[in-house]
Scaffold this motif. Structure first.
Motif: not given
Length: 355
Positions: A93-103
């Protein structure tokens, strides 16, 4: 490779490659500068676009790989037939965490065709392992890609290692002060909004006054490269205390930043690890729209280190207040396995032991 933020890991992999084996980096043309850096280090790099030439010439050679590291969703994986000697496909992946959604958690995914959804899941299923730094990110991949918890490998996020190293921070600060000596000894406010895929970036017109509400601070605006053409919109609202340093990376600017103003960007997970991090403001002026497309993690209010704000007057108040934030709980949630040694663990597991 579709992002340029894992170069240190790639160089460390190259330096630890077992005898008789080769590291090859396939990269998207948009990050050619990063590929040039790797080439200068002696690493073989090949540009690619998912077209007929790629299918005919690159895929066959790729099939001989024992380990395939990916930093994003790549559609070609859906049609990849594993060789008899099975390769392992690892999602970094390209980020440590996620605020926005994907998939599957992106609300727009359900509007796609049946065959689109079939292709999406086929790509997701090709990943054998997901390298993550927290149970929180592991759960997001489980939901977003509909994958098994067994695939989540809690090794830490390799890109975060440098944030723990004083030498990297010192060198990064030196790079910044060479370009922008006026930042030295000042309170630096970094405004780094996320990239809005297919969405217009239209900040309030009085955002410039809010960002410069502290007369003793200097505000630096750093837009995502794909939003660079919108820089003029911010410049219109700026004054002498707003600066733009396009020659400096976001990571370099974080090394001198005291206050981060962002929205849904993963830069928040990096900033919280830095020793000089004082305050973080989540300015989500388009929150209602963003909740619909691409969506925001449903529990984000439970773990954000500060309450999100949506109005410019609130932003002004937050800039002036400059309230110090304790990132302990936030880092425990998102940076659980980040300790400065994630790169070593990834190399040991996938490069040395896999040999």
């Amino acid at each position: 490779m579709s992002f340029d933020n894992n170069l240190r890991l790639i160089k460390q992999i190259a330096a630890n490659m077992p005898e008789g084996q080769e590291l090859v980096v396939l990269y998207e043309p948009e990050i050619e500068a990063a590929a040039t850096d790797l080439s200068a280090f002696g690493i073989k790099t090949i540009p690619f676009k998912e077209n007929a030439r790629f299918a005919l010439l690159t895929i066959p050679s790729l099939m001989s790989a024992r380990v395939l590291f990916c930093d994003n969703y790549f559609p070609f994986l859906a049609g990849l037939v594993r060789p008899k000697k099975k390769m392992k496909i690892v999602q970094l992946w390209h980020a440590d965490g996620a605020i926005k959604c994907f998939g599957w958690e992106d609300p727009t995914t359900n509007k796609r065709s049946f065959f689109d959804k079939l292709r999406f899941q086929s790509v997701y299923n090709h990943f054998d392992d997901f390298v993550v730094a927290s149970k929180a990110m592991g759960h997001i991949f489980e939901r977003s890609y509909r994958e098994s918890p067994d695939k989540m490998k809690y090794l830490g996020y390799p890109r975060s290692d440098r944030l723990f190293k004083e030498r990297w921070r010192r060198v990064a600060r030196h790079r910044v002060y060479e370009v922008a000596p006026e930042l030295k000894g000042k309170r630096v406010i970094l405004y780094a909004p996320t990239y809005r895929d297919g969405l217009e970036f239209d900040p309030p017109k009085d955002i410039g006054e809010a960002l410069t509400a502290d007369p003793d601070a200097i505000t630096v605006v750093k837009l995502h490269p794909l939003l660079r053409d919108q820089e003029s919109r911010i410049r219109k609202f700026s004054n002498g205390n707003i600066r733009f340093y396009n020659q400096l990376s976001t990571s370099d600017l974080l090394s001198v930043c005291n206050t981060l103003v962002t929205d849904y960007s993963s830069v928040a997970f990096d900033f919280s690890l830095l020793p000089q991090a004082h305050s973080m403001i989540f300015f989500m002026f388009d929150l209602k729209q963003y909740e619909q497309d691409p969506g925001i993690q449903k529990d984000f209010l439970e773990w954000l280190p500060s309450e999100p704000i949506t109005r410019v007057d609130q932003l002004t108040q937050a800039i002036v207040a400059n309230q110090k934030i304790d990132f302990t709980s936030f880092n425990k949630h998102w940076n659980t396995y980040n300790d400065g040694y994630a790169t070593e663990r990834v190399i040991k597991r996938y490069v040395l032991q896999n040999n």
